[in-house]
Design a protein around this motif. Sequence first.
Motif, PDB file in Angstrom:
ATOM      1  N   TYR A 227       0.844  -1.207   0.000  1.00 53.21           N
ATOM      2  CA  TYR A 227       0.000   0.000   0.000  1.00 53.21           C
ATOM      3  C   TYR A 227       0.878   1.256   0.000  1.00 53.21           C
ATOM      4  N   ASN A 228       1.841   1.313   0.910  1.00 57.12           N
ATOM      5  CA  ASN A 228       2.704   2.495   1.018  1.00 57.12           C
ATOM      6  C   ASN A 228       3.523   2.725  -0.242  1.00 57.12           C
ATOM      7  N   GLU A 229       3.956   1.656  -0.873  1.00 53.85           N
ATOM      8  CA  GLU A 229       4.719   1.791  -2.124  1.00 53.85           C
ATOM      9  C   GLU A 229       3.835   2.376  -3.229  1.00 53.85           C
ATOM     10  N   LEU A 230       2.636   1.863  -3.369  1.00 57.65           N
ATOM     11  CA  LEU A 230       1.713   2.333  -4.408  1.00 57.65           C
ATOM     12  C   LEU A 230       1.193   3.734  -4.094  1.00 57.65           C
ATOM     13  N   LEU A 231       1.151   4.070  -2.824  1.00 54.66           N
ATOM     14  CA  LEU A 231       0.651   5.377  -2.394  1.00 54.66           C
ATOM     15  C   LEU A 231       1.504   6.524  -2.936  1.00 54.66           C
ATOM     16  N   LYS A 232       2.741   6.243  -3.279  1.00 54.55           N
ATOM     17  CA  LYS A 232       3.624   7.275  -3.846  1.00 54.55           C
ATOM     18  C   LYS A 232       2.993   7.902  -5.081  1.00 54.55           C
ATOM     19  N   ASP A 233       2.263   7.113  -5.854  1.00 55.14           N
ATOM     20  CA  ASP A 233       1.562   7.614  -7.045  1.00 55.14           C
ATOM     21  C   ASP A 233       0.120   7.993  -6.735  1.00 55.14           C
ATOM     22  N   ASP A 234      -0.408   7.525  -5.613  1.00 58.23           N
ATOM     23  CA  ASP A 234      -1.781   7.773  -5.171  1.00 58.23           C
ATOM     24  C   ASP A 234      -2.794   7.679  -6.323  1.00 58.23           C
ATOM     25  N   PRO A 235      -2.896   6.492  -6.951  1.00 58.37           N
ATOM     26  CA  PRO A 235      -3.804   6.353  -8.094  1.00 58.37           C
ATOM     27  C   PRO A 235      -5.275   6.473  -7.694  1.00 58.37           C
ATOM     28  N   ILE A 236      -6.090   6.839  -8.668  1.00 57.32           N
ATOM     29  CA  ILE A 236      -7.535   6.804  -8.485  1.00 57.32           C
ATOM     30  C   ILE A 236      -7.952   5.329  -8.504  1.00 57.32           C
ATOM     31  N   VAL A 237      -8.664   4.903  -7.477  1.00 58.72           N
ATOM     32  CA  VAL A 237      -9.139   3.527  -7.400  1.00 58.72           C
ATOM     33  C   VAL A 237     -10.528   3.425  -8.026  1.00 58.72           C
ATOM     34  N   TYR A 238     -11.402   4.409  -7.709  1.00 55.36           N
ATOM     35  CA  TYR A 238     -12.719   4.402  -8.343  1.00 55.36           C
ATOM     36  C   TYR A 238     -13.354   5.783  -8.320  1.00 55.36           C
ATOM     37  N   GLU A 239     -14.336   5.935  -9.222  1.00 54.25           N
ATOM     38  CA  GLU A 239     -15.138   7.157  -9.329  1.00 54.25           C
ATOM     39  C   GLU A 239     -16.610   6.757  -9.305  1.00 54.25           C
ATOM     40  N   VAL A 240     -17.417   7.592  -8.658  1.00 56.20           N
ATOM     41  CA  VAL A 240     -18.855   7.348  -8.593  1.00 56.20           C
ATOM     42  C   VAL A 240     -19.566   8.559  -9.191  1.00 56.20           C
ATOM     43  N   TYR A 241     -20.575   8.306 -10.025  1.00 59.92           N
ATOM     44  CA  TYR A 241     -21.411   9.350 -10.619  1.00 59.92           C
ATOM     45  C   TYR A 241     -22.832   9.106 -10.120  1.00 59.92           C
ATOM     46  N   ALA A 242     -23.280   9.927  -9.172  1.00 57.99           N
ATOM     47  CA  ALA A 242     -24.542   9.671  -8.479  1.00 57.99           C
ATOM     48  C   ALA A 242     -25.624  10.671  -8.850  1.00 57.99           C
ATOM     49  N   VAL A 243     -26.817  10.160  -9.047  1.00 65.53           N
ATOM     50  CA  VAL A 243     -28.016  10.979  -9.240  1.00 65.53           C
ATOM     51  C   VAL A 243     -28.880  10.717  -8.015  1.00 65.53           C
ATOM     52  N   GLU A 244     -28.942  11.719  -7.148  1.00 67.16           N
ATOM     53  CA  GLU A 244     -29.589  11.545  -5.852  1.00 67.16           C
ATOM     54  C   GLU A 244     -30.886  12.337  -5.773  1.00 67.16           C
ATOM     55  N   GLN A 245     -31.854  11.729  -5.117  1.00 61.80           N
ATOM     56  CA  GLN A 245     -33.141  12.362  -4.867  1.00 61.80           C
ATOM     57  C   GLN A 245     -33.150  12.849  -3.423  1.00 61.80           C
ATOM     58  N   GLU A 246     -34.245  13.451  -3.027  1.00 60.62           N
ATOM     59  CA  GLU A 246     -34.419  13.817  -1.634  1.00 60.62           C
ATOM     60  C   GLU A 246     -34.436  12.541  -0.796  1.00 60.62           C
ATOM     61  N   GLU A 247     -33.872  12.585   0.403  1.00 62.62           N
ATOM     62  CA  GLU A 247     -33.837  11.399   1.263  1.00 62.62           C
ATOM     63  C   GLU A 247     -35.202  11.162   1.898  1.00 62.62           C
ATOM     64  N   LYS A 248     -36.102  10.612   1.102  1.00 64.52           N
ATOM     65  CA  LYS A 248     -37.429  10.321   1.649  1.00 64.52           C
ATOM     66  C   LYS A 248     -37.879   8.940   1.212  1.00 64.52           C
ATOM     67  N   ASP A 249     -38.748   8.390   2.005  1.00 64.19           N
ATOM     68  CA  ASP A 249     -39.274   7.061   1.778  1.00 64.19           C
ATOM     69  C   ASP A 249     -39.884   6.963   0.382  1.00 64.19           C
ATOM     70  N   GLY A 250     -39.489   5.939  -0.359  1.00 63.72           N
ATOM     71  CA  GLY A 250     -40.079   5.680  -1.666  1.00 63.72           C
ATOM     72  C   GLY A 250     -39.243   6.141  -2.844  1.00 63.72           C
TER      73      GLY A 250
END
Length: 187
Positions: free
Chosen positions: A39-62
Motif C-alpha cells: 500500500y505504502n509503495e503504491l501510495l507514492k503515485d496515489d492512483p484513483i481507485v474508483y469514481e462514482v457518478y450519483a443521481v440523488e433524490q431527496e432522502e425520503k421514503d419511496g
Amino acid sequence: MEYKNPIGVDLETGVIPGAKKLVRKLSDLRGYFLDGEAYNELLKDDPIVYEVYAVEQEEKDGDLNFATTVLYPGKVGKEFFFTKGHFHAKADRAEIYYGLKGKGGMLLQTSEGKVEWISMKTGTVVYVPPYWAHRTVNTGNEPFIFLAVYPADAGHDYGSIKDKGFAKLVIEEDGKVKVVDNPRWSE
C-alpha cells in the motif's frame, strides 16, 4: 441536481453527465488493504481507485437514487482494487447492481461474517439483500463499470467495515482469482 428524465449513461466510460462525482484515491482507502508495505509503495503515485457518478433524490421514503461506479484495475499486493464497501445506515434497505462493462465481483457479508462472492460481468444483475454489507472488486484488466439503484433514504455505514474489514479478501494467486480468509477479521 435538477430532476431530468431521461438521463443518459455513457456505457463506455460510465459517466452520467451532470451527476454528482465522487473520486476515491488510494489515500482514501488507508487501512483497508492487508499488505501495508505494498500500500505504502503504491501510495507514492496515489492512483484513483474508483469514481462514482450519483443521481440523488431527496432522502425520503419511496424515492430511489442511482449511480454508476468506475472501478479501475489494479492491486495492492495480491488484493484487487475494491470499493470501500458498506452496510446501509437503514439496514433494512436492499440494492440492485448491474454490470455495464468489464469484470469483477461483489462481496456480500452479514454482520456475523457470513460471506458470499458473486462474479460479475457485463449484464450481470446482483441483488443485495437488506442487512448485508457489500463491496465491489475489479478482477479484470480494464475498468469495471456498474450501475447501482438503491433507496434514497438508505444511507451508508462505512464505519462498520472500516473497523474490521470484510471476513474475506479477493486476491490473485497463481493467475487465478481467489477468495480467502482475512486474518484481520478475527483480531
